[in-house]
Design a protein around this motif. Structure first.
Motif, PDB file in Angstrom:
ATOM      1  N   THR A  38       0.849  -1.191   0.000  1.00 28.18           N
ATOM      2  CA  THR A  38       0.000   0.000   0.000  1.00 28.18           C
ATOM      3  C   THR A  38       0.887   1.245   0.000  1.00 28.18           C
ATOM      4  O   THR A  38       2.090   1.150   0.265  1.00 28.18           O
ATOM      5  CB  THR A  38      -0.911   0.034   1.242  1.00 28.18           C
ATOM      6  OG1 THR A  38      -0.089   0.246   2.396  1.00 28.18           O
ATOM      7  CG2 THR A  38      -1.720  -1.247   1.392  1.00 28.18           C
ATOM      8  N   SER A  40       0.986   3.471   2.179  1.00 30.27           N
ATOM      9  CA  SER A  40       1.461   3.740   3.538  1.00 30.27           C
ATOM     10  C   SER A  40       2.558   2.773   3.994  1.00 30.27           C
ATOM     11  O   SER A  40       3.073   2.897   5.095  1.00 30.27           O
ATOM     12  CB  SER A  40       0.291   3.688   4.519  1.00 30.27           C
ATOM     13  OG  SER A  40      -0.236   2.374   4.569  1.00 30.27           O
ATOM     14  N   SER A  42       2.176  -0.606   4.379  1.00 28.28           N
ATOM     15  CA  SER A  42       1.660  -1.887   4.866  1.00 28.28           C
ATOM     16  C   SER A  42       1.395  -2.794   3.657  1.00 28.28           C
ATOM     17  O   SER A  42       1.574  -2.380   2.507  1.00 28.28           O
ATOM     18  CB  SER A  42       0.388  -1.667   5.691  1.00 28.28           C
ATOM     19  OG  SER A  42      -0.542  -0.899   4.965  1.00 28.28           O
ATOM     20  N   TRP A  44      -1.264  -5.886   1.879  1.00 27.50           N
ATOM     21  CA  TRP A  44      -2.466  -6.725   1.859  1.00 27.50           C
ATOM     22  C   TRP A  44      -2.043  -8.137   1.479  1.00 27.50           C
ATOM     23  O   TRP A  44      -1.326  -8.329   0.494  1.00 27.50           O
ATOM     24  CB  TRP A  44      -3.464  -6.229   0.812  1.00 27.50           C
ATOM     25  CG  TRP A  44      -4.289  -5.066   1.228  1.00 27.50           C
ATOM     26  CD1 TRP A  44      -4.201  -3.791   0.751  1.00 27.50           C
ATOM     27  CD2 TRP A  44      -5.356  -5.066   2.183  1.00 27.50           C
ATOM     28  NE1 TRP A  44      -5.137  -2.994   1.365  1.00 27.50           N
ATOM     29  CE2 TRP A  44      -5.862  -3.748   2.246  1.00 27.50           C
ATOM     30  CE3 TRP A  44      -5.926  -6.039   3.006  1.00 27.50           C
ATOM     31  CZ2 TRP A  44      -6.912  -3.385   3.083  1.00 27.50           C
ATOM     32  CZ3 TRP A  44      -6.962  -5.682   3.834  1.00 27.50           C
ATOM     33  CH2 TRP A  44      -7.450  -4.378   3.882  1.00 27.50           C
ATOM     34  N   LEU A  58      -4.651  -7.062   6.247  1.00 21.90           N
ATOM     35  CA  LEU A  58      -3.686  -5.971   6.149  1.00 21.90           C
ATOM     36  C   LEU A  58      -2.699  -6.076   7.300  1.00 21.90           C
ATOM     37  O   LEU A  58      -3.093  -6.104   8.467  1.00 21.90           O
ATOM     38  CB  LEU A  58      -4.404  -4.614   6.189  1.00 21.90           C
ATOM     39  CG  LEU A  58      -3.526  -3.387   5.972  1.00 21.90           C
ATOM     40  CD1 LEU A  58      -2.994  -3.345   4.535  1.00 21.90           C
ATOM     41  CD2 LEU A  58      -4.307  -2.114   6.274  1.00 21.90           C
ATOM     42  N   LEU A  59      -1.413  -6.152   6.944  1.00 22.36           N
ATOM     43  CA  LEU A  59      -0.341  -6.282   7.936  1.00 22.36           C
ATOM     44  C   LEU A  59       0.679  -5.165   7.775  1.00 22.36           C
ATOM     45  O   LEU A  59       0.788  -4.567   6.699  1.00 22.36           O
ATOM     46  CB  LEU A  59       0.414  -7.606   7.738  1.00 22.36           C
ATOM     47  CG  LEU A  59      -0.355  -8.892   7.907  1.00 22.36           C
ATOM     48  CD1 LEU A  59      -0.554  -9.563   6.584  1.00 22.36           C
ATOM     49  CD2 LEU A  59       0.374  -9.802   8.842  1.00 22.36           C
ATOM     50  N   THR A  60       1.448  -4.943   8.842  1.00 23.20           N
ATOM     51  CA  THR A  60       2.595  -4.067   8.721  1.00 23.20           C
ATOM     52  C   THR A  60       3.586  -4.732   7.768  1.00 23.20           C
ATOM     53  O   THR A  60       3.544  -5.951   7.562  1.00 23.20           O
ATOM     54  CB  THR A  60       3.253  -3.838  10.094  1.00 23.20           C
ATOM     55  OG1 THR A  60       3.541  -5.112  10.694  1.00 23.20           O
ATOM     56  CG2 THR A  60       2.357  -3.017  11.007  1.00 23.20           C
ATOM     57  N   ALA A  61       4.461  -3.930   7.166  1.00 21.10           N
ATOM     58  CA  ALA A  61       5.400  -4.452   6.168  1.00 21.10           C
ATOM     59  C   ALA A  61       6.268  -5.584   6.702  1.00 21.10           C
ATOM     60  O   ALA A  61       6.620  -6.502   5.964  1.00 21.10           O
ATOM     61  CB  ALA A  61       6.267  -3.323   5.632  1.00 21.10           C
ATOM     62  N   GLU A  63       5.281  -7.750   8.805  1.00 19.66           N
ATOM     63  CA  GLU A  63       4.332  -8.832   9.105  1.00 19.66           C
ATOM     64  C   GLU A  63       4.294  -9.205  10.586  1.00 19.66           C
ATOM     65  O   GLU A  63       3.980 -10.337  10.944  1.00 19.66           O
ATOM     66  CB  GLU A  63       4.595 -10.065   8.231  1.00 19.66           C
ATOM     67  CG  GLU A  63       4.398  -9.778   6.757  1.00 19.66           C
ATOM     68  CD  GLU A  63       4.352 -11.010   5.887  1.00 19.66           C
ATOM     69  OE1 GLU A  63       3.880 -12.063   6.359  1.00 19.66           O
ATOM     70  OE2 GLU A  63       4.780 -10.923   4.719  1.00 19.66           O
ATOM     71  N   THR A  65       2.367  -7.306  12.787  1.00 19.73           N
ATOM     72  CA  THR A  65       1.102  -6.804  13.326  1.00 19.73           C
ATOM     73  C   THR A  65       0.018  -6.847  12.256  1.00 19.73           C
ATOM     74  O   THR A  65       0.241  -6.397  11.123  1.00 19.73           O
ATOM     75  CB  THR A  65       1.272  -5.350  13.825  1.00 19.73           C
ATOM     76  OG1 THR A  65       2.345  -5.308  14.772  1.00 19.73           O
ATOM     77  CG2 THR A  65      -0.001  -4.833  14.470  1.00 19.73           C
ATOM     78  N   ILE A  67      -3.352  -5.313  11.013  1.00 24.26           N
ATOM     79  CA  ILE A  67      -4.026  -4.034  11.163  1.00 24.26           C
ATOM     80  C   ILE A  67      -5.547  -4.177  11.005  1.00 24.26           C
ATOM     81  O   ILE A  67      -6.319  -3.647  11.791  1.00 24.26           O
ATOM     82  CB  ILE A  67      -3.475  -3.021  10.154  1.00 24.26           C
ATOM     83  CG1 ILE A  67      -1.968  -2.845  10.382  1.00 24.26           C
ATOM     84  CG2 ILE A  67      -4.216  -1.694  10.231  1.00 24.26           C
ATOM     85  CD1 ILE A  67      -1.230  -2.172   9.243  1.00 24.26           C
TER      86      ILE A  67
END
Length: 74
Positions: A38, A40, A42, A44, A58-61, A63, A65, A67
């Motif tokens: 994305t 931002s 992060s 998908w 959706l995760l932080t880059a 992986e 966390t 979201i």
């Protein structure tokens, strides 16, 4: 790699959207295609849950966390 942490936001969305924790872990274990970045930073991840339905997570880059999560089209 340890399981990613579930935020309160994703837990709220799971309740609203009828998504179980088991379905989150199944989707992450049975990924479909490559993660989609994305703007931002992060990602998908699309994956299969029991029954063959696809779930998007959706995760932080890194992986670590989760979201949010949703059924495609929602």
């Amino acid at each position: 790699m340890p399981k990613p942490r579930l935020t309160q936001h994703v837990r709220d969305r799971m309740r609203q959207r009828g998504i179980s924790e088991e379905e989150i872990w199944a989707a992450l274990a049975r990924r479909r295609g490559n993660p989609q970045a994305t703007a931002s930073g992060s990602i998908w991840v699309y994956g299969y849950v029991p029954g063959g339905r696809i779930l998007k997570v959706l995760l932080t880059a890194d992986e670590t966390t989760i979201i949010t999560a949703a059924w495609p089209g929602e």
